[in-house]
Enzyme design. Structure first.
Site, PDB file in Angstrom:
ATOM      1  N   ASP A  61       0.850  -1.199   0.000  1.00  0.00           N
ATOM      2  CA  ASP A  61       0.000   0.000   0.000  1.00  0.00           C
ATOM      3  C   ASP A  61       0.882   1.244   0.000  1.00  0.00           C
ATOM      4  O   ASP A  61       0.581   2.241  -0.663  1.00  0.00           O
ATOM      5  CB  ASP A  61      -0.910  -0.018   1.238  1.00  0.00           C
ATOM      6  CG  ASP A  61      -2.180   0.801   1.055  1.00  0.00           C
ATOM      7  OD1 ASP A  61      -2.164   1.739   0.246  1.00  0.00           O
ATOM      8  OD2 ASP A  61      -3.181   0.511   1.736  1.00  0.00           O
ATOM      9  N   CYS A  68      -3.846   5.353  -2.258  1.00  0.00           N
ATOM     10  CA  CYS A  68      -4.365   4.523  -3.341  1.00  0.00           C
ATOM     11  C   CYS A  68      -4.358   5.366  -4.610  1.00  0.00           C
ATOM     12  O   CYS A  68      -4.870   6.478  -4.627  1.00  0.00           O
ATOM     13  CB  CYS A  68      -5.778   4.042  -3.024  1.00  0.00           C
ATOM     14  SG  CYS A  68      -6.481   3.072  -4.360  1.00  0.00           S
ATOM     15  N   ASN A  89      -1.378   4.914   5.106  1.00  0.00           N
ATOM     16  CA  ASN A  89      -2.015   4.248   6.248  1.00  0.00           C
ATOM     17  C   ASN A  89      -1.494   4.859   7.539  1.00  0.00           C
ATOM     18  O   ASN A  89      -0.485   5.548   7.544  1.00  0.00           O
ATOM     19  CB  ASN A  89      -1.640   2.759   6.256  1.00  0.00           C
ATOM     20  CG  ASN A  89      -2.155   2.049   5.052  1.00  0.00           C
ATOM     21  OD1 ASN A  89      -1.558   2.113   3.991  1.00  0.00           O
ATOM     22  ND2 ASN A  89      -3.281   1.388   5.188  1.00  0.00           N
TER      23      ASN A  89
HETATM   24  P1  HMG Z   1      -9.333  -4.773 -16.718  1.00  0.00           P
HETATM   25  O1  HMG Z   1      -8.673  -3.885 -17.711  1.00  0.00           O
HETATM   26  O2  HMG Z   1     -10.802  -4.633 -16.515  1.00  0.00           O
HETATM   27  O3  HMG Z   1      -9.005  -6.324 -16.925  1.00  0.00           O
HETATM   28  O4  HMG Z   1      -8.600  -4.565 -15.322  1.00  0.00           O
HETATM   29  P2  HMG Z   1      -8.807  -7.277 -18.137  1.00  0.00           P
HETATM   30  O5  HMG Z   1      -9.045  -8.660 -17.614  1.00  0.00           O
HETATM   31  O6  HMG Z   1      -9.601  -6.796 -19.316  1.00  0.00           O
HETATM   32  O7  HMG Z   1      -7.251  -7.155 -18.462  1.00  0.00           O
HETATM   33  C1  HMG Z   1      -6.675  -5.995 -19.055  1.00  0.00           C
HETATM   34  C2  HMG Z   1      -5.164  -6.185 -19.164  1.00  0.00           C
HETATM   35  O8  HMG Z   1      -4.591  -6.370 -17.868  1.00  0.00           O
HETATM   36  C3  HMG Z   1      -4.761  -7.428 -19.949  1.00  0.00           C
HETATM   37  O9  HMG Z   1      -3.500  -7.147 -20.548  1.00  0.00           O
HETATM   38  C4  HMG Z   1      -4.558  -8.470 -18.891  1.00  0.00           C
HETATM   39  O10 HMG Z   1      -3.682  -9.501 -19.281  1.00  0.00           O
HETATM   40  C5  HMG Z   1      -3.930  -7.639 -17.791  1.00  0.00           C
HETATM   41  P3  HMG Z   1      -3.377  -6.639 -22.074  1.00  0.00           P
HETATM   42  O11 HMG Z   1      -4.039  -7.714 -22.879  1.00  0.00           O
HETATM   43  O12 HMG Z   1      -4.103  -5.318 -22.136  1.00  0.00           O
HETATM   44  O13 HMG Z   1      -1.896  -6.499 -22.254  1.00  0.00           O
HETATM   45  N1  HMG Z   1      -4.204  -8.202 -16.477  1.00  0.00           N
HETATM   46  C6  HMG Z   1      -3.239  -8.504 -15.573  1.00  0.00           C
HETATM   47  N2  HMG Z   1      -1.917  -8.378 -15.596  1.00  0.00           N
HETATM   48  C7  HMG Z   1      -1.233  -8.788 -14.505  1.00  0.00           C
HETATM   49  N3  HMG Z   1      -1.830  -9.286 -13.411  1.00  0.00           N
HETATM   50  C8  HMG Z   1      -3.169  -9.416 -13.342  1.00  0.00           C
HETATM   51  C9  HMG Z   1      -3.924  -9.007 -14.464  1.00  0.00           C
HETATM   52  N4  HMG Z   1      -5.241  -9.014 -14.727  1.00  0.00           N
HETATM   53  C10 HMG Z   1      -5.397  -8.522 -15.965  1.00  0.00           C
HETATM   54  N5  HMG Z   1      -3.757  -9.902 -12.246  1.00  0.00           N
HETATM   55  C11 HMG Z   1      -7.866  -5.299 -13.162  1.00  0.00           C
HETATM   56  C12 HMG Z   1      -9.012  -5.262 -14.158  1.00  0.00           C
HETATM   57  C13 HMG Z   1      -8.423  -5.759 -11.829  1.00  0.00           C
HETATM   58  C14 HMG Z   1      -6.801  -6.274 -13.660  1.00  0.00           C
HETATM   59  C15 HMG Z   1      -7.280  -3.878 -13.064  1.00  0.00           C
HETATM   60  O14 HMG Z   1      -8.326  -3.000 -12.801  1.00  0.00           O
HETATM   61  C16 HMG Z   1      -6.223  -3.749 -12.021  1.00  0.00           C
HETATM   62  O15 HMG Z   1      -5.156  -4.365 -12.097  1.00  0.00           O
HETATM   63  N6  HMG Z   1      -6.462  -2.941 -11.021  1.00  0.00           N
HETATM   64  C17 HMG Z   1      -5.464  -2.734  -9.965  1.00  0.00           C
HETATM   65  C18 HMG Z   1      -6.109  -2.090  -8.834  1.00  0.00           C
HETATM   66  C19 HMG Z   1      -5.108  -1.898  -7.714  1.00  0.00           C
HETATM   67  O16 HMG Z   1      -4.084  -2.559  -7.609  1.00  0.00           O
HETATM   68  N7  HMG Z   1      -5.473  -0.935  -6.861  1.00  0.00           N
HETATM   69  C20 HMG Z   1      -4.674  -0.639  -5.717  1.00  0.00           C
HETATM   70  C21 HMG Z   1      -4.752  -1.731  -4.691  1.00  0.00           C
HETATM   71  S1  HMG Z   1      -6.306  -1.744  -3.821  1.00  0.00           S
HETATM   72  C22 HMG Z   1      -6.028  -0.649  -2.505  1.00  0.00           C
HETATM   73  O17 HMG Z   1      -5.038   0.017  -2.445  1.00  0.00           O
HETATM   74  C23 HMG Z   1      -7.080  -0.619  -1.436  1.00  0.00           C
HETATM   75  C24 HMG Z   1      -6.643  -1.339  -0.163  1.00  0.00           C
HETATM   76  O18 HMG Z   1      -5.431  -0.823   0.329  1.00  0.00           O
HETATM   77  C25 HMG Z   1      -7.733  -1.148   0.894  1.00  0.00           C
HETATM   78  C26 HMG Z   1      -8.121   0.315   1.023  1.00  0.00           C
HETATM   79  O19 HMG Z   1      -7.310   1.125   1.480  1.00  0.00           O
HETATM   80  O20 HMG Z   1      -9.240   0.619   0.626  1.00  0.00           O
HETATM   81  C27 HMG Z   1      -6.480  -2.845  -0.380  1.00  0.00           C
HETATM   82 MG    MG Z   2      -5.189   0.924   1.520  1.00  0.00          MG
END
Ligand code: HMG
Ligand code: MG
Length: 304
Positions: A18, A242, A251
């Site tokens: 994070d 984020c 955090n």
């Molecule tokens: P999308 O574009 O809807 O997904 O993203 P997709 O399935 O159509 O895939 C698009 C592209 O991403 C493709 O590649 C996939 O292969 C690739 P391309 O054909 O364009 O070259 N892809 C991946 N690559 C690596 N690893 C994967 C993966 N999945 C698809 N797992 C998706 C949907 C969820 C993947 C995207 O929205 C994403 O990666 N989001 C990341 C969000 C994130 O990390 N946010 C920060 C963390 S959450 C947070 O901080 C909150 C937390 O701390 C709690 C809080 O504080 O609230 C936990």
């Molecule tokens: Mg967080």
């Protein structure tokens, strides 16, 4: 009125994930690895090391596979990683992660911005991840973002928190994080979110994940302790935020949380002096002062 607080708290160090996912200063893989190793050495039972997410969405975590392969695994430490879908899970499995984290939201608007789908679609996507985690004997955790407020939709009712917690409980999650993504919650509001979650799961399966944007995180930890919550997330030097919640800062700083817990006589097994040193060290790499009040004060005292 004196409340009985938990005697022991489990800390999940989320700085390497994070914290650094939102960092604009480039941080090398070597430094991220060093950070994870220093954190496990300081006594954290759970180190959140990275994310298997799209590198286009979060480039800072693109080296998670390499990092997981090169960190010095400390026996007994749980190394967790974020896995939004099966592709992410496969990465986590190959990397021998101990715990996978699915992450949804109590707010529809945030779900779309963060993981590009609705809450219902996200739960459908998480189902095979949850099944695979169970099949492989991995721990399964879920994060509920925006449990106290959303940058896009504003207020989030406690009932919405209970709804997503129920879905995560149905998926068999071992732990469910109640997250204040943008740090807007206040203590009674935090208790209301937890009380809603507690209608669905026991307190031992809930953890608090509070960003400190409005300076409320420690107060919210204390309010959660009053309800018996005994697992909290924290980020060394208060790193983080984020990328999909503009203006959200890190955090609760681990140093500050530890200072408070130590003062309350609550055990964590974590060495505060070591964490203070880690906070100063990582901040020097990032090129700014640590956002840890107790950390900076203790560090200044040592230098005097
Ligand atoms: P999308 O574009 O809807 O997904 O993203 P997709 O399935 O159509 O895939 C698009 C592209 O991403 C493709 O590649 C996939 O292969 C690739 P391309 O054909 O364009 O070259 N892809 C991946 N690559 C690596 N690893 C994967 C993966 N999945 C698809 N797992 C998706 C949907 C969820 C993947 C995207 O929205 C994403 O990666 N989001 C990341 C969000 C994130 O990390 N946010 C920060 C963390 S959450 C947070 O901080 C909150 C937390 O701390 C709690 C809080 O504080 O609230 C936990
Ligand atoms: Mg967080």
């Amino acid at each position: 009125m004196t409340m009985t607080l938990p005697k022991r708290v489990t800390l999940v160090e989320v700085g390497a994930r994070d914290g650094l996912q939102n960092e604009q200063t480039p941080i090398t893989t070597d430094i991220r690895i060093d950070l994870c190793n220093r954190l496990s050495d300081a006594g954290f039972p759970n180190v959140e090391a990275g994310s298997f997410v799209s590198p286009k969405w979060v480039p800072q975590m693109a080296d998670t596979a390499e990092l997981m392969g090169r960190i010095a695994r400390r026996p007994g430490v749980i190394y967790s990683v974020l896995t939004p879908n099966l592709k992410g899970f496969e990465g986590a499995l190959a990397a021998r992660a101990d715990e996978v984290v699915i992450f949804g939201a109590a707010s529809e608007a945030f779900s779309h911005r963060n993981i590009n789908c609705s809450i219902a679609e996200s739960v459908a996507r998480f189902e095979p991840v949850a099944r695979a985690a169970k099949e492989h004997g991995m721990r399964l955790r879920a994060s509920v973002s925006c449990a106290m407020g959303c940058p896009y939709q504003g207020e989030v009712p406690p009932a919405a928190v209970a709804d997503i917690v129920a879905r995560f409980a149905d998926l068999g999650c071992d732990m469910i994080d109640i997250a204040d993504t943008i740090g807007v919650g206040t203590p009674r509001q935090t208790q209301a979110a937890f009380e809603a979650a507690l209608t669905v799961v026991p307190v031992a399966r809930l953890s608090g994940h509070f960003h400190d944007t409005y300076g409320m995180a420690l107060a919210n930890v204390y309010a959660s302790l009053e309800l018996g919550v005994s697992t909290f997330h924290a980020s060394v030097a208060g790193l983080g935020g984020c990328p999909f919640a503009k203006g959200a800062t890190g955090n609760v700083a681990t140093e500050d949380l530890l200072y408070m817990l130590d003062g309350l006589g609550i055990e964590t097994g974590v060495d505060l002096a070591k964490v203070v040193a880690i906070g100063q060290w990582i901040s020097s790499h990032i090129g700014r002062k640590a956002a840890a009040r107790a950390g900076n004060a203790l560090s200044a005292r040592l230098a005097a």
